[in-house]
Design a protein around this motif. Structure first.
Motif, short mmCIF file in Angstrom:
data_model
loop_
_atom_site.label_atom_id
_atom_site.label_comp_id
_atom_site.label_asym_id
_atom_site.label_seq_id
_atom_site.Cartn_x
_atom_site.Cartn_y
_atom_site.Cartn_z
N TYR A 81 -5.79 -3.21 -9.36
CA TYR A 81 -4.68 -4.00 -8.82
C TYR A 81 -3.98 -3.25 -7.70
CZ TYR A 81 -0.34 -6.63 -8.47
OH TYR A 81 0.72 -7.35 -8.00
N TYR A 82 -3.76 -1.95 -7.92
CA TYR A 82 -3.07 -1.17 -6.90
C TYR A 82 -3.91 -1.06 -5.63
CZ TYR A 82 0.22 2.26 -5.12
OH TYR A 82 1.18 2.90 -4.37
N LYS B 183 -5.15 -1.11 -13.71
CA LYS B 183 -4.07 -0.54 -12.89
C LYS B 183 -4.61 -0.11 -11.53
CE LYS B 183 -2.60 2.52 -15.93
NZ LYS B 183 -1.78 3.63 -16.50
N ARG B 184 -5.73 0.60 -11.54
CA ARG B 184 -6.29 1.07 -10.28
C ARG B 184 -6.79 -0.08 -9.41
NH1 ARG B 184 -8.30 5.30 -13.70
NH2 ARG B 184 -10.30 4.23 -13.93
N ASN C 294 -0.25 8.12 -10.19
CA ASN C 294 0.79 7.61 -9.31
C ASN C 294 1.85 6.90 -10.14
OD1 ASN C 294 2.34 6.26 -7.36
ND2 ASN C 294 0.59 6.09 -5.98
N SER D 227 3.94 4.81 -9.32
CA SER D 227 4.16 3.42 -8.95
C SER D 227 3.09 2.48 -9.54
CB SER D 227 4.19 3.27 -7.43
OG SER D 227 2.97 3.71 -6.87
N LEU D 228 2.08 3.04 -10.20
CA LEU D 228 1.08 2.19 -10.85
C LEU D 228 1.74 1.46 -12.02
CD1 LEU D 228 -2.09 4.48 -10.99
CD2 LEU D 228 -1.61 2.67 -9.39
N ASP E 37 4.45 -9.33 -9.01
CA ASP E 37 3.42 -8.51 -9.62
C ASP E 37 2.90 -9.15 -10.91
OD1 ASP E 37 3.05 -6.35 -7.85
OD2 ASP E 37 4.88 -5.39 -8.56
N ASP F 187 -3.73 7.90 -7.06
CA ASP F 187 -4.09 6.55 -7.52
C ASP F 187 -5.38 6.58 -8.32
OD1 ASP F 187 -1.90 5.77 -6.08
OD2 ASP F 187 -3.02 4.87 -4.44
N LYS G 103 -3.58 -4.28 -3.71
CA LYS G 103 -2.30 -4.34 -2.99
C LYS G 103 -2.32 -3.43 -1.76
CE LYS G 103 1.64 -4.51 -4.93
NZ LYS G 103 2.85 -4.18 -5.71
N ARG G 104 -2.93 -2.28 -1.90
CA ARG G 104 -3.04 -1.36 -0.76
C ARG G 104 -3.76 -2.03 0.41
NH1 ARG G 104 -0.22 3.46 0.01
NH2 ARG G 104 -0.14 4.66 -1.89
#
Length: 374
Positions: free
Chosen positions: A164-165, A161-162, A77, A79-80, A99, A72, A168-169
């Motif tokens: 937002y991910y 991207k990082r 990743n 899934s990003l 999303d 990530d 969510k994590r």
């Protein structure tokens, strides 16, 4: 802080029953004991034990947390999310999925970029709910044959991207407050250990109240460690001026061979996962400040803590050998990792405790040393 002495560190394992055997209703349904065997492998930064499970389930393997978080952090990743499509109809915006909506709310520049492209101000007609996304709510508002419809593609920056991910994590990494909150699905996902009532299809996987507090505490320990690792590496990725060069620096700093033949046989993500696999153990001790309970060397703990005698006093007087390693730090100015020089103890307390440990080991019989625990 001095870590209490845990018998399982000496014995090499811990076993407990996971289910509520005292519940009369569950007894009538035919519940049976469910034992889980754990192996203590690390002390975390707060002195709590990390255990691996006997089946080494993905969600209980600390190396997987690091590999996923590194992927990530370095934008590797799969899934990003990179691109999002938005629907603009009669100057109103609609969303294909949650999303796209969450990203729109998180980053105001998305709205600005859309407005620049269509040269009009846009409005949000409704605040869609989770259920709306399941039913493709936008179809109730849009005439797809109309000329007043636009599909706008927005590309996210690596930082977005990082961010937002990571957000969510964290939303998915919430600790349980009550063991009665645990459903069969929760335990299946986090531990892959299942009560006979679920396995025999006596009850639905969403049923709650089967598992006890020890099970909840174990799951929470994994959640807590994941949050810590993800937060450290996320902050690193945000602060780094060049995340790709930092990755190469990390490999060089830890002297990890780059295995080019693996890259020839696998895609980029699989290659980096294989490289990250070699980094995990060193990173945990040097960078994340975990202390490792060695499995190949009996009664040995490896740590980069600057106060090992204070932390492991209760273990040293019982014959444990403490191996010191230097700490690794991130230098923001140079965008690089640096391994600090291992020095003598800076604290008078450490020197005093070292002297106390040596005196206890010299004059107190082994079976009596527990009386001097602190």
């Amino acid at each position: 802080m001095t870590i209490p002495f845990y018998d399982e560190v000496l014995n090499g394992e811990k076993t407990f029953n996971m289910v509520n055997l005292n519940d009369d209703n569950l007894k009538k349904m035919g519940i049976k004991p469910l034992y889980i065997k754990l192996k203590p492998l690390y002390f975390d930064v707060d002195g709590r034990l990390y255990y691996s499970t006997s089946d080494n389930h993905y969600e209980t393997n600390i190396n997987n947390y690091i590999k996923d978080a590194l992927l990530d952090a370095f934008g590797l990743n799969n899934s990003l999310i990179s691109k999002i499509i938005y629907i603009i109809y009669n100057n109103k915006i609609y969303f294909f999925d949650k999303d796209s909506y969450d990203l729109y709310k998180s980053f105001p520049r998305i709205k600005d970029d859309i407005q620049k492209e269509i040269k009009k101000e846009i409005y949000l007609e409704i605040e869609p709910t989770d259920n709306d996304f399941k039913t493709n709510y936008y179809q109730n508002y849009i005439d797809f044959s109309s000329r007043n419809i636009n599909f706008i593609s927005i590309t996210l920056s690596n930082k977005e991207k990082r961010e937002y991910y990571y957000k969510k994590r964290l939303e998915n990494l919430k600790e349980f407050k009550n063991s009665n909150e645990l459903s069969g699905k929760d335990v299946l996902f986090n531990l892959n250990y299942n009560s006979n009532l679920f396995m025999n299809r006596t009850i639905d996987w969403n049923f709650k109240g089967i598992y006890n507090e020890q099970t909840m505490d174990l799951i929470n320990s994994y959640i807590r460690i994941k949050k810590y690792i993800y937060t450290v590496l996320y902050n690193l990725s945000i602060n780094s001026k060049d995340i790709n060069s930092l990755f190469l620096n990390l490999i060089d700093t830890l002297n990890i061979y780059k295995y080019p033949e693996i890259l020839q046989k696998n895609n980029k993500v699989m290659y980096y996962r294989s490289i990250f696999n070699f980094l995990c153990s060193d990173l945990l001790v040097l960078f994340f400040k975990f202390s490792k309970i060695e499995t190949m060397r009996k009664n040995t703990i490896t740590t980069s803590a600057i106060n090992p005698h204070e932390l492991f006093f209760n273990y040293e007087i019982r014959g444990f050998n403490i191996v010191r390693l230097p700490q690794m730090h991130y230098n923001n100015k140079n965008n690089s990792f640096e391994i600090a020089q291992l020095r003598d103890y800076d604290f008078s307390l450490e020197r005093e405790l070292e002297n106390d440990i040596n005196l206890i080991k010299k004059y107190v019989p082994f079976d009596e040393r527990y009386k001097y625990s602190i």
